[in-house]
Scaffold this motif. Structure first.
Motif, mmCIF file in Angstrom:
data_model
loop_
_atom_site.group_PDB
_atom_site.id
_atom_site.type_symbol
_atom_site.label_atom_id
_atom_site.label_comp_id
_atom_site.label_asym_id
_atom_site.label_seq_id
_atom_site.Cartn_x
_atom_site.Cartn_y
_atom_site.Cartn_z
ATOM 1 N N LYS A 1 0.817 -1.209 0.000
ATOM 2 C CA LYS A 1 0.000 0.000 0.000
ATOM 3 C C LYS A 1 0.856 1.266 0.000
ATOM 4 N N LEU A 2 0.537 2.179 -0.933
ATOM 5 C CA LEU A 2 1.211 3.470 -1.051
ATOM 6 C C LEU A 2 0.304 4.565 -0.506
ATOM 7 N N ASP A 3 0.913 5.615 0.023
ATOM 8 C CA ASP A 3 0.170 6.738 0.576
ATOM 9 C C ASP A 3 -0.081 7.781 -0.505
ATOM 10 N N ALA A 4 -1.052 7.532 -1.365
ATOM 11 C CA ALA A 4 -1.397 8.490 -2.417
ATOM 12 C C ALA A 4 -2.834 8.225 -2.849
ATOM 13 N N GLU A 5 -3.451 9.232 -3.421
ATOM 14 C CA GLU A 5 -4.844 9.119 -3.852
ATOM 15 C C GLU A 5 -4.944 8.372 -5.177
ATOM 16 N N VAL A 6 -6.127 7.796 -5.419
ATOM 17 C CA VAL A 6 -6.397 7.107 -6.677
ATOM 18 C C VAL A 6 -6.415 8.132 -7.813
ATOM 19 N N GLY A 7 -5.747 7.817 -8.909
ATOM 20 C CA GLY A 7 -5.698 8.712 -10.057
ATOM 21 C C GLY A 7 -4.450 9.569 -10.129
ATOM 22 N N THR A 8 -3.682 9.644 -9.063
ATOM 23 C CA THR A 8 -2.450 10.427 -9.085
ATOM 24 C C THR A 8 -1.305 9.594 -9.652
ATOM 25 N N GLU B 1 21.488 5.133 -11.599
ATOM 26 C CA GLU B 1 21.447 6.577 -11.398
ATOM 27 C C GLU B 1 20.660 7.266 -12.517
ATOM 28 N N GLY B 2 19.803 8.200 -12.142
ATOM 29 C CA GLY B 2 19.062 8.998 -13.103
ATOM 30 C C GLY B 2 17.873 8.300 -13.742
ATOM 31 N N SER B 3 17.556 7.111 -13.319
ATOM 32 C CA SER B 3 16.417 6.406 -13.910
ATOM 33 C C SER B 3 15.220 6.480 -12.971
ATOM 34 N N LYS B 4 14.038 6.428 -13.583
ATOM 35 C CA LYS B 4 12.819 6.459 -12.780
ATOM 36 C C LYS B 4 11.704 5.773 -13.548
ATOM 37 N N VAL B 5 10.709 5.343 -12.791
ATOM 38 C CA VAL B 5 9.516 4.717 -13.351
ATOM 39 C C VAL B 5 8.324 5.550 -12.908
ATOM 40 N N VAL B 6 7.505 5.964 -13.861
ATOM 41 C CA VAL B 6 6.314 6.748 -13.562
ATOM 42 C C VAL B 6 5.115 5.818 -13.644
ATOM 43 N N ALA B 7 4.309 5.806 -12.572
ATOM 44 C CA ALA B 7 3.159 4.910 -12.507
ATOM 45 C C ALA B 7 1.932 5.691 -12.049
ATOM 46 N N LYS B 8 0.768 5.221 -12.478
ATOM 47 C CA LYS B 8 -0.500 5.830 -12.090
ATOM 48 C C LYS B 8 -1.212 4.880 -11.145
ATOM 49 N N ILE B 9 -1.778 5.417 -10.067
ATOM 50 C CA ILE B 9 -2.481 4.588 -9.084
ATOM 51 C C ILE B 9 -3.895 4.321 -9.585
ATOM 52 N N LEU B 10 -4.217 3.032 -9.700
ATOM 53 C CA LEU B 10 -5.536 2.637 -10.197
ATOM 54 C C LEU B 10 -6.538 2.415 -9.066
#
Length: 103
Positions: free
Chosen positions: A24-31, A55-64
């Motif tokens: 579980k992540l602490d973020a709202e749905v849709g962010t 270094e310098g890498s990242k993954v962008v994900a959307k909370i469903l």
């Protein structure tokens, strides 16, 4: 392109467009959330391994969605003593969709 990320003390192999369940992540749905703990990135046969992270890498994900997993039963007993303990546990999770992987 794929990556191995770390979230909640566990490692997951992700690809763009895939959806996975993480702790579980602490973020709202849709962010959207950025995961910077990328341990490995593979792209067209070329693999980049981090020490410990790339270094310098990242993954962008959307909370469903947020939810709870199936119930796990923990049953303990002592034979011939009439001791019976039954407990249940449902682990909370967050379902995320991987939008992009950048190096």
């Amino acid at each position: 392109m794929y990556a191995i990320i770390e979230s909640g003390g566990k490692q997951y192999k992700v690809q763009e467009g895939s959806a996975i369940n993480v702790e579980k992540l602490d973020a709202e749905v849709g962010t959207t959330v950025e995961i910077s703990k990328v341990l490995l990135v593979g792209n067209d046969g070329k693999v980049t391994v981090g020490t410990p992270v790339v270094e310098g890498s990242k993954v962008v994900a959307k909370i469903l969605e947020h939810g709870k997993a199936k119930k796990v039963i923990a049953f303990r007993y002592k034979p011939k003593k009439h001791v019976r303990v039954k407990k249940g546990h449902r682990q909370p999770y967050t379902k995320i969709a991987i939008e992009s992987i950048s190096i």
